[in-house]
Design an enzyme around this catalytic site. Structure first.
Site, PDB file in Angstrom:
ATOM      1  N   GLU A  25       0.838  -1.206   0.010  1.00 43.19           N
ATOM      2  CA  GLU A  25      -0.040   0.003   0.073  1.00 43.19           C
ATOM      3  C   GLU A  25       0.755   1.267  -0.115  1.00 43.19           C
ATOM      4  O   GLU A  25       2.057   1.208   0.367  1.00 43.19           O
ATOM      5  CB  GLU A  25      -0.973   0.037   1.342  1.00 43.19           C
ATOM      6  N   ASN A 172     -12.179  -1.368  -1.090  1.00 37.85           N
ATOM      7  CA  ASN A 172     -11.808  -1.961   0.265  1.00 37.85           C
ATOM      8  C   ASN A 172     -12.440  -1.410   1.450  1.00 37.85           C
ATOM      9  O   ASN A 172     -12.484  -0.358   1.679  1.00 37.85           O
ATOM     10  CB  ASN A 172     -10.065  -1.299   0.230  1.00 37.85           C
ATOM     11  N   GLU A 173     -12.286  -2.453   2.317  1.00 37.18           N
ATOM     12  CA  GLU A 173     -13.243  -2.116   3.579  1.00 37.18           C
ATOM     13  C   GLU A 173     -14.146  -1.124   3.603  1.00 37.18           C
ATOM     14  O   GLU A 173     -14.134  -0.019   4.142  1.00 37.18           O
ATOM     15  CB  GLU A 173     -12.021  -1.695   4.720  1.00 37.18           C
ATOM     16  N   TYR A 249      -6.485  -9.161  11.639  1.00 41.22           N
ATOM     17  CA  TYR A 249      -5.178  -8.618  12.019  1.00 41.22           C
ATOM     18  C   TYR A 249      -5.049  -9.346  13.479  1.00 41.22           C
ATOM     19  O   TYR A 249      -6.087  -9.274  14.259  1.00 41.22           O
ATOM     20  CB  TYR A 249      -4.882  -7.287  12.197  1.00 41.22           C
ATOM     21  N   GLU A 305      -5.874  -9.430   3.708  1.00 36.81           N
ATOM     22  CA  GLU A 305      -4.923  -8.624   4.737  1.00 36.81           C
ATOM     23  C   GLU A 305      -5.324  -9.548   5.847  1.00 36.81           C
ATOM     24  O   GLU A 305      -6.205  -9.698   6.471  1.00 36.81           O
ATOM     25  CB  GLU A 305      -5.670  -7.158   4.908  1.00 36.81           C
ATOM     26  N   GLN A 354       2.236  -6.300   5.710  1.00 30.24           N
ATOM     27  CA  GLN A 354       2.440  -5.725   4.098  1.00 30.24           C
ATOM     28  C   GLN A 354       3.617  -6.189   3.707  1.00 30.24           C
ATOM     29  O   GLN A 354       4.451  -6.742   4.563  1.00 30.24           O
ATOM     30  CB  GLN A 354       2.090  -4.136   3.888  1.00 30.24           C
TER      31      GLN A 354
HETATM   32  O1  AHR Z   1      -2.851  -2.522   6.173  1.00 25.77           O
HETATM   33  C1  AHR Z   1      -3.281  -1.547   6.933  1.00 25.77           C
HETATM   34  C2  AHR Z   1      -4.834  -1.089   6.848  1.00 25.77           C
HETATM   35  O2  AHR Z   1      -5.544  -1.902   7.521  1.00 25.77           O
HETATM   36  C3  AHR Z   1      -5.218  -1.035   5.334  1.00 25.77           C
HETATM   37  O3  AHR Z   1      -4.974   0.046   4.801  1.00 25.77           O
HETATM   38  C4  AHR Z   1      -6.934  -1.407   5.592  1.00 25.77           C
HETATM   39  O4  AHR Z   1      -7.422  -2.037   4.651  1.00 25.77           O
HETATM   40  C5  AHR Z   1      -7.012  -1.939   6.903  1.00 25.77           C
HETATM   41  O5  AHR Z   1      -7.547  -1.563   7.939  1.00 25.77           O
END
Ligand code: AHR
Length: 499
Positions: A25, A172-173, A249, A305, A354
Site C-alpha cells: 500500500e 476496500n473495507e 489482524y 489482509e 504488508q
Molecule cells: O494494512 C493497513 C490497513 O489495514 C489497510 O489500509 C486497511 O485496509 C486495513 O484497515
C-alpha cells in the site's frame, strides 16, 4: 512424542499459489523506499525498483501482489499516477501519516514491479470516493487491446500493449475507511461498479473480488452475499464475483492498545498465538455463510489482509505502521499458513500485510540496507506448498500449552511426487518430538529438512545482526514409516520427502 499420520494418496483440495500472496500500500515506507526508490537513486535499481528487494521477492516466489491499498485505494485516483512524473499531481496522504504523495509510483510502475518480481497482479479499485466512470476507464486503460481513448492514452504514456490484471478488488473495507457503508448499500454499489470491470481479454478474464467482512462480522457477509452473489451463467460465463475478501489482524492487546512488537511476556505471547489460531474460526464462520449460497465453492475466500499489527516502533511516525518482526511473528505466519492450506477448498487467495516496512513485513529496509524478517523465512520454507494438493493428515498425542492451545499445528501437501510437511511448535519453552508416518513406503527419500527457530521468542533481526533468526538445515531421524523430527520450543519446521 506427538504422531503425525499422513495419507499422502488422499488429495483433499488444491492449494492455489495465490494463498501465499502479498499486499503493498501507499503507506509509510512500503512503496516509497521499500520497493521503489526512483531511477535517480544511488540505491541499485532497475527502472526505479530496488534490486536487492526484488531479488529477495523473486526468491520467495511471490505469486500475487495487491496494490494500491488498503484504505489508500478508496482515496486513490489513478489518473494522478500516469504520464510524465514531473507533471503528476502532488497530494497529501491524509490516511497515512499526512505525508506528501507525489504519485511517482502509479499504474505503469506497479506493472513494472510485478514484471520484475514475476507475480500476478491484484489491483484494488476505488468505490469510496471514486466514480463508476473512473473505475471503468482504469480497467480500459490497463487492459483494452485495440483502439480506444484509454488504450491510446496508455500508448502515449509509453505502453502500447495492454497489461494483464489478474484480480480486481471493487473497493476496500467499505464497511469502514472505504465509505462507512452498510452491507446492502455496498452490495448494490458492488453490483453496479463490477458491471464495468469489463473482460476485454475474453481468454483471461479479470477475477473480481467483492469486499467482505472485518473479523467476525457475519452480518456483513450475509448482507453482501444475499444482495450480490450470483453464480456464473452457463452462457454469460461470469457471475458478479469470483471471491469475497476477509480482513483479520492479530492485535495482542486489542485494537486500542495493540502491544509492543518486541517486548511481551509469556501471557501476551500465548494470547497472540490464540489470536492467530482464531483465523480458523473466522474461515469457518464466513465460509459457512458462503456455503449456504455457494455450496460448490465456486467463489473463493480472499483473506487479502492478514498478519500482526503492533504498536509502532518507538520513535517512528505513528501513521507509518513500522514494526519489528520476531520469532513470535514466524509462528503467526506458520500457524496461519497451515490454516489456509487446510482450508484451501475455500481460501483461494491471501495477502500478508504488508510486503516491506509495514506491519508483518517480510523485508525491512534502512537506506541502502535490507534485512529479511523471520516471517520471510517461514514464507520461504512454505513456498513449496504453492500449487500442491492438500492431503489428509492427522496429529495425535499433542500436548496442551498456554491458553489451552495445541502445542503443534501442521499441514501437508503433495506436488510433483514430493510430500511437503510444515509444522509449528508454538510452545514458548518446551521442545517436542513428532513421529511423522506416511501411509505407504513410496516417499522414503528425505529431500530437505529446514527450520526457523532461535533461542528466544523475542529474537529478531536487526541491521546490526541480520541473521539472528534465519532458515537453517535441520536434522531428522529416518524410521520405517517416515521420520522423527525434534522441534525446539517456538519453531517452524519444513520437510520434503520424495520417492
Ligand atoms: O494494512 C493497513 C490497513 O489495514 C489497510 O489500509 C486497511 O485496509 C486495513 O484497515
Amino acid at each position: 512424542m506427538a504422531t503425525l499420520k499422513i495419507c499422502e494418496n488422499e488429495k483433499l483440495s488444491h492449494i492455489n499459489p495465490e494463498v501465499y500472496g502479498h499486499f503493498s500500500e501507499h503507506l509509510g515506507r512500503c512503496i516509497y523506499e521499500g520497493l521503489y526508490v526512483g531511477e535517480e537513486s544511488d540505491i541499485p535499481n532497475v527502472n526505479g525498483m530496488r534490486s536487492d528487494v526484488v531479488a529477495a521477492l523473486r526468491e520467495l516466489k511471490v505469486p500475487v501482489l495487491r496494490w494500491p491499498g488498503g484504505c489508500f485505494a478508496d482515496e486513490y485516483h489513478w489518473e494522478d499516477g500516469i504520464g510524465p512524473k514531473e507533471n503528476r499531481k502532488k497530494m497529501i496522504n491524509t490516511h497515512w501519516g499526512g505525508v506528501m504523495e507525489d504519485n511517482s509510483f502509479g499504474t505503469h510502475e506497479f506493472f513494472e514491479l510485478c514484471r520484475q518480481i514475476g507475480c500476478k497482479t491484484y489491483i484494488n479499485g476505488n468505490v469510496g470516493s471514486g466514480t463508476v466512470q473512473e473505475m471503468s476507464e482504469w480497467v480500459e486503460y490497463m487492459t483494452f487491446p485495440g483502439v480506444s481513448p484509454m488504450a491510446d492514452l496508455r500508448a502515449r504514456n509509453g505502453h502500447p500493449e495492454p497489461w494483464k490484471v489478474d484480480y480486481f478488488g471493487v473497493g476496500n473495507e467499505n464497511w469502514g475507511c472505504g465509505g462507512n457503508m452498510t452491507p446492502e448499500y455496498y452490495a448494490n454499489l458492488y453490483r453496479r461498479y463490477q458491471t464495468y470491470v469489463r473482460h476485454y481479454d475474453k481468454a483471461a478474464p479479470i477475477r473480481k473480488v467483492c469486499c467482505g467482512a472485518n473479523v467476525d462480522d457475519a452480518f456483513w457477509t450475509r448482507g453482501v452475499m444475499e444482495t450480490c452473489f450470483k453464480l456464473p451463467h452457463p452462457e454469460h460465463h461470469h457471475g458478479f464475483m469470483d471471491a469475497l475478501s476477509l480482513h483479520y489482524y492479530v492485535h495482542p492487546l486489542g485494537w486500542e492498545k495493540k502491544g509492543s512488537a518486541t517486548e511481551f511476556d509469556e501471557k501476551v505471547f500465548y494470547t497472540t498465538m490464540k489470536k492467530a489460531m482464531y483465523m480458523e474460526d473466522l474461515i469457518n464462520l464466513h465460509g459457512g455463510i458462503m456455503d449456504e449460497y455457494d455450496p460448490e465453492k465456486r467463489i473463493g475466500m480472499s483473506v487479502d489482509e492478514w498478519g500482526s499489527w503492533y504498536t509502532v516502533e518507538p520513535g517512528t511516525n505513528p501513521g507509518f505502521l513500522y514494526q519489528q518482526n520476531t520469532v513470535r511473528d514466524a509462528l503467526i505466519a506458520g500457524i496461519t499458513l497451515n490454516i489456509f492450506n487446510k482450508h484451501s477448498d475455500r481460501v483461494k487467495m491471501a495477502c500478508l500485510a504488508q510486503m516491506v516496512n509495514v506491519l508483518q513485513a517480510v523485508i525491512l529496509t534502512e537506506g541502502p540496507e535490507m534485512l529479511l524478517t523471520p516471517t520471510y523465512h517461514v514464507m520461504h520454507m512454505y513456498r513449496h506448498h504453492q500449487d500442491g494438493d492438500l492431503v489428509r493428515s492427522q496429529l495425535s498425542g499433542v500436548k496442551t500449552v498456554g491458553e489451552g492451545l495445541p502445542q503443534i499445528t501442521e499441514s501437508v501437501s503433495v506436488k510433483d511426487g514430493v510430500v511437503t510437511v510444515t509444522l509449528v511448535n508454538l510452545s514458548a519453552s518446551e521442545s517436542e518430538k513428532v513421529d511423522i508416518q506416511l501411509s505407504d513406503g513410496a516417499y522414503g527419500k528425505l529431500l530437505e529438512s529446514k527450520i526457523v527457530a532461535s533461542g528466544d521468542i523475542h529474537d529478531h533481526n536487526t541491521f546490526e545482526d541480520k541473521d539472528k533468526v534465519t532458515e537453517r538445515d535441520w536434522n531428522v531421524t529416518g524410521t520405517d514409516k517416515g521420520v522423527v523430527v525434534e522441534m525446539p520450543a517456538a519453531s517452524v519446521v519444513e520437510l520434503r520427502l520424495g520417492k
